[in-house]
Design an enzyme around this catalytic site. Structure first.
Site, short mmCIF file in Angstrom:
data_model
loop_
_atom_site.label_atom_id
_atom_site.label_comp_id
_atom_site.label_asym_id
_atom_site.label_seq_id
_atom_site.Cartn_x
_atom_site.Cartn_y
_atom_site.Cartn_z
CE1 TYR A 203 1.24 -49.69 -54.50
CE2 TYR A 203 2.49 -50.20 -52.53
CZ TYR A 203 1.89 -49.28 -53.36
OH TYR A 203 1.95 -47.94 -53.05
NE ARG B 194 12.18 -54.48 -59.38
CZ ARG B 194 11.67 -54.49 -60.61
NH1 ARG B 194 11.83 -53.44 -61.41
NH2 ARG B 194 11.02 -55.52 -61.05
N1 LIG Z 1 0.48 -43.95 -52.18
C1 LIG Z 1 0.77 -44.00 -53.44
O1 LIG Z 1 -0.04 -43.73 -54.33
C2 LIG Z 1 2.17 -44.41 -53.82
C3 LIG Z 1 2.64 -44.18 -55.12
C4 LIG Z 1 3.96 -44.50 -55.40
C5 LIG Z 1 4.78 -45.05 -54.43
N2 LIG Z 1 4.27 -45.29 -53.18
C6 LIG Z 1 5.10 -45.91 -52.12
O2 LIG Z 1 6.39 -45.34 -52.11
C7 LIG Z 1 7.38 -46.35 -52.36
C8 LIG Z 1 8.56 -45.78 -53.11
O3 LIG Z 1 8.15 -45.21 -54.32
P1 LIG Z 1 8.70 -45.71 -55.73
O4 LIG Z 1 9.01 -47.14 -55.64
O5 LIG Z 1 7.79 -45.18 -56.77
O6 LIG Z 1 10.00 -44.83 -55.94
P2 LIG Z 1 11.47 -44.63 -55.40
O7 LIG Z 1 11.60 -45.04 -54.00
O8 LIG Z 1 11.76 -43.24 -55.78
O9 LIG Z 1 12.30 -45.61 -56.38
C9 LIG Z 1 12.34 -46.99 -56.13
C10 LIG Z 1 12.97 -47.73 -57.29
O10 LIG Z 1 14.27 -47.22 -57.55
C11 LIG Z 1 15.14 -48.30 -57.94
N3 LIG Z 1 16.24 -48.32 -56.96
C12 LIG Z 1 16.16 -48.41 -55.60
N4 LIG Z 1 17.37 -48.36 -55.04
C13 LIG Z 1 18.25 -48.24 -56.02
C14 LIG Z 1 19.66 -48.14 -56.07
N5 LIG Z 1 20.39 -48.16 -54.97
N6 LIG Z 1 20.25 -48.00 -57.29
C15 LIG Z 1 19.50 -47.98 -58.43
N7 LIG Z 1 18.17 -48.07 -58.44
C16 LIG Z 1 17.54 -48.20 -57.25
C17 LIG Z 1 14.32 -49.58 -57.91
O11 LIG Z 1 13.73 -49.85 -59.19
P3 LIG Z 1 14.57 -50.44 -60.45
O12 LIG Z 1 15.69 -51.25 -59.91
O13 LIG Z 1 13.57 -51.22 -61.21
O14 LIG Z 1 15.01 -49.22 -61.22
C18 LIG Z 1 13.20 -49.20 -56.97
O15 LIG Z 1 12.05 -49.96 -57.16
C19 LIG Z 1 6.60 -47.46 -53.09
O16 LIG Z 1 7.24 -48.72 -52.98
C20 LIG Z 1 5.30 -47.40 -52.35
O17 LIG Z 1 5.40 -48.07 -51.10
C21 LIG Z 1 2.99 -44.96 -52.87
#
Ligand SMILES: NC(=O)c1ccc[n+]([C@@H]2O[C@H](COP(=O)([O-])OP(=O)(O)OC[C@H]3O[C@@H](n4cnc5c(N)ncnc54)[C@H](OP(=O)(O)O)[C@@H]3O)[C@@H](O)[C@H]2O)c1
Length: 321
Positions: free
Chosen positions: A61, A289
């Site tokens: 990351y 973020r």
């Molecule tokens: N193992 C793997 O291959 C893998 C793959 C994907 C993810 N992950 C892990 O899972 C975590 C979460 O997944 P993800 O980041 O893809 O998705 P998520 O948790 O579904 O979405 C996170 C994103 O949503 C937005 N957000 C968060 N809170 C918000 C709010 N209150 N209002 C509006 N927008 C909001 C932010 O981006 P914006 O503000 O830019 O919209 C944030 O980066 C990652 O950080 C990582 O640790 C692992």
């Protein structure tokens, strides 16, 4: 916030974990565009203030940047040493920032060493193979991880993005503490067999992208997507954010918004609570973020959906499948 035991381990994780992918920022192939490290640190502090007790990051990351920011945030937080940290190996990068995959013994050990240095710690609580790639090397990588446990460099080992046959290949070598799969309303592949395999084998499940990488917050519009930086991976690669699929997703999200509003909740909170409804799911890893994003997501950690609500969501998802 309620906590759950991770598989057979002594780790008790809050239902929501802080996902540190986006705070790795831009300037690499799966980046999220520019990100200010001071804001990231404050966001992590807000998450910890809200009761979240663990963070998921990965070496890849931001090509090391996320791990460094997590270390800084924990060093600057009272009690930061007690926060549970999970990180991952297998995805590496060349000097030109292009990505490659490696699970050979030497590579896994070198990666672990680098993560320990960046995280400024002697032991990693949960070390995960990020992707089962190269597929021919998963046994070798898992054996190297067992060595790292024996050496005291990591406490527990998990896998991510593995299917059942892949877990069956590595399980005889050493116990799998957890699986980290994608799981959200628009991505339900784990329901076919993976969740029941984990349940039967007491493998913890830490589900990632519960809000479909932000889409299910209901805060996206066509204009907002167009305004994302070109280097935001969602604009480049994520089909849920594009074309007709996006239009259809938006219709679904409006219905989820109305349903959530009946409980004075938001679509983001419904999306997270929906992932947590499954007994096999230990926690949801939610990314943030900006400081102001945290209260909404942390607020979902204690929402337990009743059967009638789950059924109503199911009908909506069937309508838009
Ligand atoms: N193992 C793997 O291959 C893998 C793959 C994907 C993810 N992950 C892990 O899972 C975590 C979460 O997944 P993800 O980041 O893809 O998705 P998520 O948790 O579904 O979405 C996170 C994103 O949503 C937005 N957000 C968060 N809170 C918000 C709010 N209150 N209002 C509006 N927008 C909001 C932010 O981006 P914006 O503000 O830019 O919209 C944030 O980066 C990652 O950080 C990582 O640790 C692992």
């Amino acid at each position: 916030m309620r906590k759950r035991q991770l598989g057979n381990t002594d780790l008790h994780l809050t239902a929501i974990g802080f996902g540190a992918w986006a705070i790795g920022g831009g300037d690499w192939d799966f980046g999220w565009g520019p990100q200010d490290d001071d804001e990231s640190v404050k966001t992590i502090h807000k998450a910890l203030d809200s009761g979240i007790n663990w963070i998921d990051t990965a070496a890849i990351y931001g090509l090391g940047r996320s791990e460094e920011v997590v270390a800084r945030a924990l060093a600057e937080y009272p009690g930061g040493k007690d926060v549970i940290v999970a990180t991952k190996c297998s995805m590496r990068w060349h000097e030109d920032r292009s990505i490659y995959r490696d699970l050979t013994t030497d590579s896994v050990k070198e990666e672990c060493h680098n993560s320990l240095r960046r995280l400024k710690t002697d032991t990693i609580d949960l070390y995960q193979i990020h992707w089962p790639e190269p597929l021919a090397q998963i046994e070798e990588g898992w054996r190297a991880i067992q060595d790292l446990i024996a050496e005291g460099k990591i406490r527990h080992a998990g896998v991510s993005n593995f299917n059942v046959p892949q877990m069956e290949r590595v399980a005889p070598i050493g116990p799998i503490a957890s699986l980290q799969p994608p799981y959200h309303m628009l991505e339900r592949n784990v329901e076919a067999e993976i969740l029941s395999y984990c349940g039967k084998n007491n493998i913890g499940v830490v589900a990632y992208s519960p809000m479909a990488s932000g889409l299910l917050t209901g805060k996206f519009t066509k204009e907002k997507i167009a305004a994302l930086p070109d280097e935001d991976w969602r604009k480049k690669y994520n089909r849920n954010f594009q074309g007709e699929k996006f239009e259809r997703n938006m219709e679904l999200i409006e219905k989820l918004r109305a349903l959530a509003a009946e409980f004075d909740r938001t679509p983001a909170q419904l999306a997270i609570a929906w992932v947590l409804r499954r007994p096999e799911v230990t926690c949801a890893i939610v990314g943030a973020r900006k400081v102001e994003q945290v209260p909404e997501i942390a607020g979902a950690g204690d929402w337990v959906l009743d059967e009638a609500t789950i059924e109503r969501v199911e009908r909506l998802l069937a309508e838009y499948a």
